[in-house]
Every structure is written in structure tokens, then in C-alpha cells.
Scaffold this motif. Structure first.
Motif, PDB file in Angstrom:
ATOM      1  N   SER A  53       0.624  -1.203  -0.125  1.00 49.02           N
ATOM      2  CA  SER A  53       0.090   0.050   0.145  1.00 49.02           C
ATOM      3  C   SER A  53       0.696   1.186   0.006  1.00 49.02           C
ATOM      4  O   SER A  53       0.491   2.271  -0.226  1.00 49.02           O
ATOM      5  CB  SER A  53      -0.783   0.060   1.423  1.00 49.02           C
ATOM      6  N   ARG A  54       2.210   1.363   0.240  1.00 48.66           N
ATOM      7  CA  ARG A  54       2.984   2.431   0.534  1.00 48.66           C
ATOM      8  C   ARG A  54       4.109   2.349  -0.785  1.00 48.66           C
ATOM      9  O   ARG A  54       5.017   3.028  -0.636  1.00 48.66           O
ATOM     10  CB  ARG A  54       3.561   2.446   1.765  1.00 48.66           C
ATOM     11  N   ARG A  55       4.040   1.524  -1.533  1.00 45.58           N
ATOM     12  CA  ARG A  55       4.824   1.366  -2.895  1.00 45.58           C
ATOM     13  C   ARG A  55       4.801   2.720  -3.602  1.00 45.58           C
ATOM     14  O   ARG A  55       3.903   3.238  -3.704  1.00 45.58           O
ATOM     15  CB  ARG A  55       4.688   0.133  -3.553  1.00 45.58           C
ATOM     16  N   ALA A  56       6.161   3.063  -4.202  1.00 45.17           N
ATOM     17  CA  ALA A  56       6.095   4.209  -5.200  1.00 45.17           C
ATOM     18  C   ALA A  56       5.611   3.622  -6.457  1.00 45.17           C
ATOM     19  O   ALA A  56       5.151   2.583  -6.910  1.00 45.17           O
ATOM     20  CB  ALA A  56       7.561   4.511  -5.218  1.00 45.17           C
TER      21      ALA A  56
END
Length: 58
Positions: free
Chosen positions: A11-14
Motif C-alpha cells: 500500500s505504500r509502494r512508489a
């Protein structure tokens, strides 16, 4: 590597980079197209990061 941070969750990937070769992994001569990837593996004590760089012609 004490204190090394674990990889980011999905959910926090670039955002993914652009596909500059349109998934056409062919080369007619050496040094025409290089590809790279980086991954990580959890070991008993730390996260180990591994990078691969390949000449597509090979």
C-alpha cells in the motif's frame, strides 16, 4: 546492518516506472539493451538486497 528498515508494504509502494521497451526484450547486438532488477531476501538477522543487471543480447 542493525536498524535496517524492512521493505515497504504494497500500500505504500512508489509508482512503477514507465516501460521504456514495451516488453520487447530482444536485442540484435551486444550493448543495445540492458535490463535491471532489485529484490530483497530476509535472512535470519537482516534483509539482504540483491541487484541484477543483464545485457539482453546474452
Amino acid at each position: 546492518m542493525d536498524g535496517a528498515a524492512a521493505p515497504r508494504s504494497r500500500s505504500r509502494r512508489a509508482p512503477r516506472p514507465l516501460d521504456l521497451v514495451d516488453r520487447d526484450f530482444t536485442a540484435s547486438r551486444p550493448d543495445q539493451l540492458w535490463v535491471a532488477d532489485m529484490t530483497y531476501v530476509r535472512t535470519w538477522s537482516v534483509w539482504a538486497y540483491v541487484a541484477f543487471v543483464l545485457d539482453v543480447y546474452s
